[in-house]
Design an enzyme around this catalytic site. Structure first.
Site, PDB file in Angstrom:
ATOM      1  N   LYS B  65      36.503  33.648  46.863  1.00 55.70           N
ATOM      2  CA  LYS B  65      36.740  32.327  46.268  1.00 55.70           C
ATOM      3  C   LYS B  65      36.929  31.309  47.391  1.00 55.70           C
ATOM      4  O   LYS B  65      37.587  31.610  48.399  1.00 55.70           O
ATOM      5  CB  LYS B  65      37.989  32.388  45.368  1.00 55.70           C
ATOM      6  CG  LYS B  65      38.230  31.110  44.563  1.00 55.70           C
ATOM      7  CD  LYS B  65      39.424  31.247  43.605  1.00 55.70           C
ATOM      8  CE  LYS B  65      39.649  29.971  42.798  1.00 55.70           C
ATOM      9  NZ  LYS B  65      40.781  30.093  41.846  1.00 55.70           N
ATOM     10  N   SER B 140      40.043  28.693  36.960  1.00 53.62           N
ATOM     11  CA  SER B 140      39.328  28.001  38.015  1.00 53.62           C
ATOM     12  C   SER B 140      38.395  28.888  38.847  1.00 53.62           C
ATOM     13  O   SER B 140      37.533  28.364  39.535  1.00 53.62           O
ATOM     14  CB  SER B 140      40.341  27.353  38.956  1.00 53.62           C
ATOM     15  OG  SER B 140      41.105  28.351  39.641  1.00 53.62           O
ATOM     16  N   SER B 164      43.720  31.649  36.076  1.00 55.58           N
ATOM     17  CA  SER B 164      42.427  31.418  36.728  1.00 55.58           C
ATOM     18  C   SER B 164      41.648  32.664  37.138  1.00 55.58           C
ATOM     19  O   SER B 164      40.494  32.564  37.544  1.00 55.58           O
ATOM     20  CB  SER B 164      42.605  30.524  37.957  1.00 55.58           C
ATOM     21  OG  SER B 164      42.871  29.199  37.573  1.00 55.58           O
TER      22      SER B 164
END
Lengths: 488, 488
Positions: B65, B140, B164
């Site tokens: 990420k 997210s 998330s």
């Protein structure tokens, strides 16, 4: 109307740690800009603070030194505001729960004119740990402002007093006492030029007898005791004049300008930031256990008050002498080292407060860089004590030692005595022979003495000392002469 | 396959890079790719495999990420503010994967500063849900989710502040775990809400998550909230999940609040079927209550923005990141740089956070929210006296269409209604694929089952998930990407 000034201090003490309060970067003064700015100092994305244990120990030490409560649990908060020298956009500080709670410092306010010297207890409200900001460099880069983040994250202990002081003299006496104390316990280098010890002074005035405090103005960042006196005196006068002229005082932050000797408002309370304090979620609450306190206590030096009492008891020194010798750690260390090197305490005290301090004052030096080492002074005083030299000769030796390199052979006490021929004559046979000659040569004086003229005795001693070229032990001369004159 | 040398890491990595080249232009899962760096790591891994020093993850290509700083990699956090930021250091998580010999395929797309539940707030554009390109992958960690679902990586990392990892895992049909707060170091992970942020694995199966947990967890002194506890082997119990009733004796808590209004009926049906499957595996179910859980969203939207407003203050255009091209003075530079660098959702949360921390509002919002946060955590403490794991839906619905909720922040915030409570309590939470639900337009969309465990109970949660994955194949289903070729 008679006015009373009310003063409280907030002092930023830079702690003597190896590294920053929340990172491993060096805090050494004077490095090239940004060479001590690591990723935490720059506040790169993703970095986190880790509390420096050494800084915590310094805070505990201070708490112990002022006999304060040390919080078993204190909290780091974020003080949020934008400024280019504040890389994270917030300063990590302690807000609601500081590490050090209420304590006290006893100050000595010196005599001034008709006012005698006195002692006073100044209450400490709190002391908390926080990080310093960086600094802006204007003009360093053409057409731009530079930022140096070397200082960002330097550990500070902010020490806050109650509004207990009632004159500039008290405020300065407190600041000096605190300055000595933080150096004494070795948590701060005390270097005011480099910003290691900076004071913010809150000043307000009120009609004498009134209980309610007046509105205060805060004089920021005073880094010399001289400026502090000037600033407080100016500010006090300004506030009194303003009130007497029918004006009011607005709460404000002011700066002192040393060139004009005046204070000037920086920003008023209305313009003050809302700092939006909240506990820093990146740091756990700081826990200080009884064991932590005991561990730090074991590293604490003897405090000035305790040392003063001990000096009086162990060395028979007067309270005045003991106080003077414990006024700073350096003086106390010098005194102790000299005594430990074999000299008697009383003469050491006299010399340290007398000749040594006179010389240092004249040359504007501190005892820390005295050209004479404690061992040398001890050796000199031993030679006085064992009658090798007289006190007068000792002063000559002292002068020579002062200007010679203390590591060189020429600075050796015995070498100087030998080279200058200062050795005192203590052989009673030789002194007797000199006195016999003097008596023969000065029959008139002997007659005068016998006729009851006491003064003649001193004149005879003078003659004897002269005949010995000043080397005869005066006490022995006195004794032998007295014996000879009364025997006849 | 790597261990048996059927395929080399370079071959495996190249296979993923080829798939990325083919599908990423449409799916937009990756923000940054650097095949030279990636293949160099794969080659190094092949050397380790050849000389027998390989670890379980050596040579496996992972997606990271873009919230993790990786030295030399563009690290944007999905924001224009950091669009050109090249990280000069490695996050702890990146170091852990590197040390294990894993291969970094690239940095995955995400909601800006992890603020969002659809990946639509990313400066780098939305991400397509591989199951239906008209729909969002969740957020997210949307890029990591799409990459795992579309097999554009072997597995990926994510971070979970309010759901998330789990919500995208539910919407994209794979296994995701948010560990106990403090198990995975946050060092180098760009902060959104420090007291809630936690990194975790996103992978096909519980077994893969367990292997990743072995690498990601562990004490890191650079994060003060990192927990200093012995290393665990999260795979240790997986092999015990065989036989008829491997979960005999397991008590599953079913919170009534998680099956009430607001839950999509089709999602509820899938979740109930999964729970029925668990009963077959020997588990018993207990009805429980988490009475304060409905307060999770309001509490979260006070605390998370409060921390974020402060965490994001460092992006001021002074030292790195976006700076406006033209400005009049310092204040103008701050305002323009931040106005241009941050997107709407980030600004909304900075405003909310600044407001709730303001003088006069702090007690009513921040302090109150902290108090309720403790009540929410207490609910779980009570619940875990009655059960071993808690189960319920991960998200209230299946993947929604892009744009559907983009203009309705509250509807978007409700996506995390079932996941936020565990973040507030610091507990581990997990989402596993539990089946599919038909959409109105005839698509078949994944549904996740959420598992919540007690502190440090990740190993048991992984066992429980693994047992289910031994008897179901939802986690092995893959979207048919060829069906969407026309969408390119």
């Amino acid at each position: 109307m008679e006015w009373e000034v009310v003063i409280g201090l907030e002092t930023h003490t830079q702690l003597k740690t190896n590294t920053k309060i929340f990172s491993g970067a060096s805090i050494k003064y004077g490095a090239e800009p940004n060479t001590q700015a690591d990723e935490v100092s720059i506040a790169l994305p993703g970095v986190l603070p880790v509390l420096n244990k050494q800084a915590v120990e310094c805070a505990i030490k201070f708490g112990l030194a002022i006999n304060a409560e040390i919080a078993p649990r204190s909290v780091f908060s974020r003080k949020n505001y934008f400024y280019p020298d504040l890389p994270k956009g917030y300063q990590i500080s302690q807000f609601e729960l500081p590490v050090v709670g209420k304590g006290a410092v006893t100050i000595q306010v010196p005599a001034n004119g008709k006012n005698a010297a006195y002692e006073k207890v100044i209450n400490i409200t709190r002391a908390h740990l926080e990080e310093d900001a960086g600094k802006s460099l204007h003009g360093a880069v053409e057409g731009m402002s530079g930022i140096d983040l070397n200082r960002a994250g330097t550990p500070l202990l902010e020490i806050v007093t109650e509004p207990d002081m009632r004159s500039a003299a008290e405020a300065v006496a407190y600041a000096k006492k605190l300055h000595e104390l933080v150096q004494w316990i070795d948590i701060c280098d005390g270097n005011m030029q480099e910003g290691s010890f900076r004071c913010d002074v809150n000043v307000s005035v009120r009609p004498k007898g009134q209980e309610k405090f007046g509105t205060r103005r805060e004089i920021k960042n005073l880094n010399s005791f001289k400026f502090m006196t000037q600033a407080i005196e100016y500010e006090t006068r300004w506030q009194i004049e303003t009130l007497e002229d029918g004006g009011t005082i607005q709460q404000a932050t002011v700066l002192f300008n040393p060139d004009t000797g005046e204070t000037r408002a920086m920003r008023s309370k209305e313009e003050a930031n809302d700092y939006r304090y909240f506990p820093d979620p990146d740091l756990l609450p700081l826990e200080v256990t009884a064991a932590d306190k005991a561990r730090v206590q074991a590293t604490m030096p003897e405090l000035p008050q305790a040392m003063k009492t001990r000096f009086e008891a162990d060395y028979g020194l007067s309270a005045y002498d003991a106080a003077a010798l414990t006024a700073s750690r350096d003086i106390a260390d010098f005194f102790t080292a000299t005594v430990n090197a074999g000299a008697e305490a009383k003469p050491v005290a006299n010399w340290v407060m007398g000749a040594v301090s006179a010389k240092l004052n004249a040359e504007d030096r501190t005892i820390h860089d005295s050209p004479i080492a404690p061992a040398q002074l001890a050796q000199l005083l031993k030679r006085v004590a064992d009658n090798t030299i007289s006190n007068n000769a000792a002063k000559q030796v002292f002068e020579i030692m002062w200007i010679s390199d203390k590591s060189s052979a020429e600075s050796d006490v015995d070498a100087i005595i030998a080279a200058k021929g200062l050795k005192q004559e203590s052989d009673s046979g030789a002194i007797e022979a000199i006195i016999d000659e003097v008596l023969v040569a000065n029959q008139a004086m002997v007659e005068e003495f016998k006729a009851g003229k006491e003064k003649a005795f001193n004149a005879l001693i003078g003659q004897a000392m002269k005949a010995s070229k000043g080397k005869a032990n005066p006490a022995q001369v006195n004794e032998i002469l007295k014996k000879k004159l009364t025997a006849n | 396959m790597l261990a048996s040398k059927e395929i080399s890491s370079v071959e495996l990595t190249q296979m993923f890079l080829n798939r990325i080249a083919q599908y990423n232009p449409v799916i937009n899962a990756y923000i940054a790719l650097d095949s030279d760096k990636t293949l160099a790591q794969a080659s190094a891994a092949d050397v380790r495999i050849a000389n027998g020093t390989a670890e379980p993850l050596t040579g496996i290509p992972f997606a990271q990420k873009d919230i993790f700083c990786a030295k030399g990699w563009q690290t944007t956090c999905g924001s224009k503010m950091l669009a050109d930021f090249i990280a000069p250091y490695d996050a702890h998580v990146i170091t852990q994967f590197d040390t294990a010999g894993a291969v970094n395929l690239g940095k995955t797309n995400m909601d800006e500063f992890a603020m969002g539940s659809s990946n639509e707030t990313s400066y780098f554009g939305g991400v397509k849900n591989p199951w239906d390109f008209d729909r969002v992958p969740g957020g997210s960690s949307g890029g990591s989710a799409a990459a795992v679902a579309a097999r554009l990586c072997a597995a990926a990392t994510g971070t979970d502040t309010g759901g998330s990892i789990r919500q995208p895992a539910s919407l994209c049909g794979f296994t995701g775990l948010k560990p106990t707060y403090g198990l995975v170091s946050r060092y180098g992970m760009i902060a959104f809400a420090s007291s809630l942020d936690q990194a975790g694995p996103m992978a096909k199966s519980a077994e893969d998550c367990a292997l990743m947990m072995n690498v990601m967890t562990g004490f890191d002194e650079r994060d003060s909230t990192s927990l200093n506890r012995p290393k665990e082997d999260y795979t240790r119990g997986l092999n015990n999940m065989q036989g008829e009733q491997p979960l005999k004796g397991l008590r599953i808590g079913l919170p009534k609040e998680y099956f009430a209004d607001g839950l999509d009926a089709n999602v509820a049906k899938v979740v109930q079927e999964a729970i029925a499957e668990y009963r077959k595996l020997g588990a018993e179910t207990v009805n429980i209550s988490l009475p304060n859980s409905q307060l999770s969203i309001p509490v979260y939207y006070v605390l998370a923005p409060a921390e974020a407003s402060s965490n994001l203050s460092r992006y001021d255009g002074v030292r790195y990141g976006h700076r406006a091209a033209e400005y009049d003075d310092l204040m103008d530079m701050y305002m323009k740089s931040r106005a241009e660098g941050f997107g709407a959702e980030v600004k909304r949360r900075i405003l909310i956070g600044t407001y709730v921390l303001s003088a006069g509002y702090y007690d009513a919002y921040y302090l109150k929210a902290q108090q309720i946060r403790r009540l929410i955590a207490d609910d779980f403490t009570q619940a875990f006296k009655q059960c071993d794991v808690i189960m319920g839906p991960t998200a209230p619905s299946t993947a929604f269409k892009a744009g559907e909720k983009a203009d309705d922040p509250v509807a978007m915030y409700l996506q995390d209604v079932y996941t936020i409570a565990t973040n507030l309590a610091g507990l581990p939470g997990m989402s596993i694929p539990a089946g599919f639900s038909p959409s109105a337009d005839g698509k078949s969309l994944p549904v996740g089952l959420q598992l919540m465990g007690n502190y440090f109970d990740e190993a048991r949660m992984l066992d429980v998930a693994h047992a289910y994955q031994q008897v179901t194949d939802w986690h092995t289903r893959t979207p048919d990407l060829t069906a969407f070729e026309g969408n390119k």
